[in-house]
Design an enzyme around this catalytic site. Structure first.
Site, PDB file in Angstrom:
ATOM      1  N   SER A 153      -0.201  -5.261  -5.054  1.00 29.82           N
ATOM      2  CA  SER A 153      -1.222  -4.411  -4.432  1.00 29.82           C
ATOM      3  C   SER A 153      -2.294  -3.967  -5.425  1.00 29.82           C
ATOM      4  CB  SER A 153      -0.582  -3.153  -3.837  1.00 29.82           C
ATOM      5  OG  SER A 153      -1.598  -2.269  -3.396  1.00 29.82           O
ATOM      6  N   HIS A 178      -3.966  -1.449  -5.085  1.00 24.85           N
ATOM      7  CA  HIS A 178      -3.872   0.008  -5.220  1.00 24.85           C
ATOM      8  C   HIS A 178      -3.080   0.416  -6.467  1.00 24.85           C
ATOM      9  CE1 HIS A 178      -5.808   1.647  -1.612  1.00 24.85           C
ATOM     10  NE2 HIS A 178      -5.451   0.512  -1.024  1.00 24.85           N
ATOM     11  N   ASP A 199      -8.891   3.721  -0.422  1.00 25.83           N
ATOM     12  CA  ASP A 199      -9.120   3.653   1.017  1.00 25.83           C
ATOM     13  C   ASP A 199      -9.868   4.922   1.390  1.00 25.83           C
ATOM     14  OD1 ASP A 199      -7.670   1.294   1.163  1.00 25.83           O
ATOM     15  OD2 ASP A 199      -5.788   2.312   1.655  1.00 25.83           O
ATOM     16  N   GLU A 223     -11.096  -5.158   5.821  1.00 29.61           N
ATOM     17  CA  GLU A 223     -10.727  -3.737   5.770  1.00 29.61           C
ATOM     18  C   GLU A 223     -11.985  -2.945   5.414  1.00 29.61           C
ATOM     19  OE1 GLU A 223      -7.440  -3.019   3.134  1.00 29.61           O
ATOM     20  OE2 GLU A 223      -6.033  -4.208   4.309  1.00 29.61           O
ATOM     21  N   HIS A 258     -11.407  -0.148   2.658  1.00 33.24           N
ATOM     22  CA  HIS A 258     -10.841  -0.392   1.325  1.00 33.24           C
ATOM     23  C   HIS A 258     -11.943  -0.812   0.350  1.00 33.24           C
ATOM     24  CE1 HIS A 258      -7.515  -1.965  -1.424  1.00 33.24           C
ATOM     25  NE2 HIS A 258      -8.594  -2.547  -1.921  1.00 33.24           N
TER      26      HIS A 258
END
Ligand SMILES: [Zn+2]
Length: 249
Positions: free
Chosen positions: A158, A160, A167, A214, A217
């Site tokens: 990920s 992240h 996000d 997305e 994101h």
């Protein structure tokens, strides 16, 4: 007398030496003639034109080191190591964290949005390896592995976890497709590059990123690369840097 006779004997040698000398002067003057010099000048004048035009330096930062703002993390390239924890994690509000440089840029962007009458909040920033274990497991439990893999990353895969991704929520939409249709989402899509962010997953780049679009994101890559993406309408980090990606692990 003796001297004259000596001279007579040595005359052929003397002429030979003079001829050699003249030949030497002739060849020196040819290689240093203005024509030869002009050739050299014109060579060095054309040399820079044969080099590539100065452009964006794609080697400025690593695309594989997890600490690099240009690191590419996708289904082909997990973080190295998979349990990596970024340094200088900084609060960005709502209990979320990003790397310090990205946090400062996000704060600047949120302030400017607010000045334009639009409130943005940090939905989800840094996620640890352990957090991603439970996020992914929950997705698999609720939607099955195929859907989970198209929407959520396996632990260690990920973006992240790098601390460079965020996000964004706003306009009553919390991490969902609706964000792209809100004034807040449209403002971020149009302005994020000015603060060093790119929309990481779009409809156009899903084949190379391996994820569906997305609108919420965003990925911090720094102002120079974000500007380059904007100017050249680059599709994804994968296609821009020629790094493998796609939907399969
Ligand atoms: Zn995200």
């Amino acid at each position: 007398m003796r001297y004259t006779r000596l001279m007579k004997r040595r005359t052929p040698l003397l002429i030979f030496v003079i001829l050699i000398g003249l030949a030497g002067i002739f060849s020196y003057s040819r290689s240093h003639s203005p024509a030869a010099s002009t050739d050299k000048v014109s060579h060095s004048a054309t040399a820079p034109q044969s080099k590539p035009a100065p452009g964006f330096d794609k080697k400025q930062f690593s695309t594989s080191l997890p600490t690099s703002p240009w690191v590419i993390v996708n289904k082909q390239h997990p973080l190295q190591p998979k349990t990596y924890i970024p340094p200088d994690l900084t609060p960005v509000g709502n209990g979320q964290y990003m790397r310090a440089e990205a946090a400062a840029a996000l704060s600047h962007m949120f302030d400017d949005a607010k000045a334009a009458g639009l409130t943005l909040t940090a939905g989800s920033g840094y996620r640890s390896y352990d957090t991603q274990v439970s996020v992914y497991a929950s997705e698999v439990r609720n939607f099955g592995q195929t859907v989970a893999d198209s929407e959520s990353a396996r632990p260690g895969f990920s973006e992240h976890q790098t601390g460079w991704a965020i996000d964004i929520s706003g306009g009553g939409c919390n991490i969902g497709d609706c964000f792209g249709t809100t004034p807040q989402g449209k403002w971020v899509a149009a302005n994020a590059y000015k603060y060093g962010f790119i929309q990481r997953y779009t409809t156009a780049n899903s084949a190379s990123t391996g994820y569906r679009a997305e609108s919420w994101h965003f990925r911090y890559v720094g102002p120079a690369l974000a500007q380059e993406f904007h100017d050249t309408q680059a599709s994804s980090l994968e296609t821009f840097f020629g790094v493998s990606g796609g939907p399969n692990y």
